[in-house]
Scaffold this active site. Structure first.
Site, PDB file in Angstrom:
ATOM      1  N   TYR A 253       1.236  -1.276   0.097  1.00 35.32           N
ATOM      2  CA  TYR A 253      -0.401   0.051   0.274  1.00 35.32           C
ATOM      3  C   TYR A 253       0.783   0.888   0.092  1.00 35.32           C
ATOM      4  O   TYR A 253       2.093   1.323   0.101  1.00 35.32           O
ATOM      5  CB  TYR A 253      -0.763  -0.078   1.115  1.00 35.32           C
ATOM      6  CG  TYR A 253      -0.550  -0.203   2.396  1.00 35.32           C
ATOM      7  CD1 TYR A 253       0.672   0.736   3.316  1.00 35.32           C
ATOM      8  CD2 TYR A 253      -0.444  -1.627   3.123  1.00 35.32           C
ATOM      9  CE1 TYR A 253       0.461   1.209   4.653  1.00 35.32           C
ATOM     10  CE2 TYR A 253       0.233  -1.716   4.418  1.00 35.32           C
ATOM     11  CZ  TYR A 253       0.666  -0.786   5.035  1.00 35.32           C
ATOM     12  OH  TYR A 253       0.982  -0.750   6.101  1.00 35.32           O
ATOM     13  N   HIS A 301       6.418  -0.300   1.274  1.00 37.61           N
ATOM     14  CA  HIS A 301       6.468   0.981   0.014  1.00 37.61           C
ATOM     15  C   HIS A 301       6.784   1.074  -1.411  1.00 37.61           C
ATOM     16  O   HIS A 301       7.610   0.303  -1.443  1.00 37.61           O
ATOM     17  CB  HIS A 301       5.953   1.851   0.692  1.00 37.61           C
ATOM     18  CG  HIS A 301       4.977   1.799   2.056  1.00 37.61           C
ATOM     19  ND1 HIS A 301       4.120   1.951   2.745  1.00 37.61           N
ATOM     20  CD2 HIS A 301       5.699   2.432   3.760  1.00 37.61           C
ATOM     21  CE1 HIS A 301       3.661   1.470   3.804  1.00 37.61           C
ATOM     22  NE2 HIS A 301       5.196   2.173   4.321  1.00 37.61           N
TER      23      HIS A 301
END
Length: 325
Positions: A253, A301
């Site tokens: 995410y 990430h």
């Protein structure tokens, strides 16, 4: 002899006067040049107050990433679909169901305002925003004065200002965090929560009331000092939009920093980006601390992809990107 002496004295006085005149003219010329140089520096390094373009309606739309209809913040009128909830609950393995989520949000919205205005939009006002990341490339940058020049200054997680004012500035209008990265704020700063699970929403409620007693993967502040009337909560559907539309589902995410960046594109007229990017070894290193994990890279990430997108927007002159040292 006396006549010759007088002639010499007159000649010497004339030479001295000419030298003084030359020195004065030189001084004036230098002052004019310096004044122009300083003016050019200000024009080059400080954002102007008239907007060159409207971000949402122009280039961002053409890139097919920007979607003005996505609501950045939770509110009573902003409902989350079960599809979006299913995506969101997978971020940190949420076990509870959609009904539990809705009940928690209902409780939360009774405590906090829906979405207090940060800086009101106006046809005759250009809202300039500085999004300040936590990269070590801010050390020695001397960006502080430039950052403080903006209308809205957005910081995130444990971003420090005290002791680093010359490089990062002093003001903060919006501070974006999640429970595990929470810090106390002053009464003039908006606390913006990025929730990754139902417990994060519960933390916000309890941190302002009874005190939070739950546990997470890192220690969490039980109580927080902040202005309750300036609290906002990021809409989970906005998080999904950033992940799927902007990052094309890369990484687990988006980072808090990248969500802060896209949020700025939604609420500002001009966006200026500071303190983003990894160090020379590819790690996300913070300007206020020494890196403890030399193999951190950008964690879960998609840091490289996030950085590239900011670079692309900067190359198209949609945002201004200050890459630091």
């Amino acid at each position: 002899m006396k006549k010759q002496f007088l002639l010499r004295s007159t000649s010497m006085s004339a030479m001295i006067s000419k030298k003084k005149l030359f020195a004065c003219l030189l001084c004036v010329s230098v002052c004019i040049i310096l004044k122009k140089h300083v003016a050019n520096m200000v024009l080059t390094h400080f954002p102007q107050r008239s907007c060159k373009k409207c971000l949402p309606e122009c280039d961002l739309g053409a890139m097919k990433r920007f979607n003005k209809s996505v609501e950045p913040f939770l509110s009573a009128k902003c409902t989350l679909s079960e599809v979006a909830f299913t995506w969101w609950k997978g971020l940190q393995n949420e076990k509870r169901d959609f009904i539990s989520y809705k009940a928690t949000v209902d409780h939360l919205l009774k405590m906090f305002p829906a979405a207090p205005d940060v800086v009101g939009a106006s046809p005759d006002r250009c809202r300039t925003c500085a999004v300040v990341g936590n990269s070590a490339n801010l050390k020695g940058s001397l960006y502080g004065t430039l950052i403080d020049f903006h209308d809205v200054i957005i910081r995130m997680n444990q971003g420090h200002t005290k002791g680093y004012e010359a490089d990062v500035g002093t003001r903060t209008n919006i501070h974006i965090m999640y429970p595990e990265s929470a810090i106390d704020l002053d009464d003039n700063t908006h606390l913006v929560l990025v929730p990754f699970k139902i417990m994060d929403l519960e933390w916000l409620i309890q941190a302002f009331t009874t005190g939070f007693t739950g546990e997470s993967y890192r220690p969490i502040k039980s109580k927080i000092k902040a202005n309750k009337d300036m609290v906002m909560v990021v809409n989970p559907d906005f998080m999904r939009y950033v992940h799927e539309t902007w990052l094309e589902k890369k990484g687990t995410y988006p980072s808090t920093g990248f969500m802060a960046f896209v949020l700025a594109l939604h609420i500002c007229d001009e966006v200026h980006v500071f303190g983003y990017g990894a160090d020379k070894d590819g790690n996300w290193d913070h300007y206020w601390e020494k890196l403890t994990d030399p193999n951190l890279r950008t964690g879960i990430h998609p840091g490289i992809d996030e950085y590239k997108i900011i670079q692309q927007l900067a190359e198209k002159q949609i945002v201004t990107f200050y890459t630091g040292l």
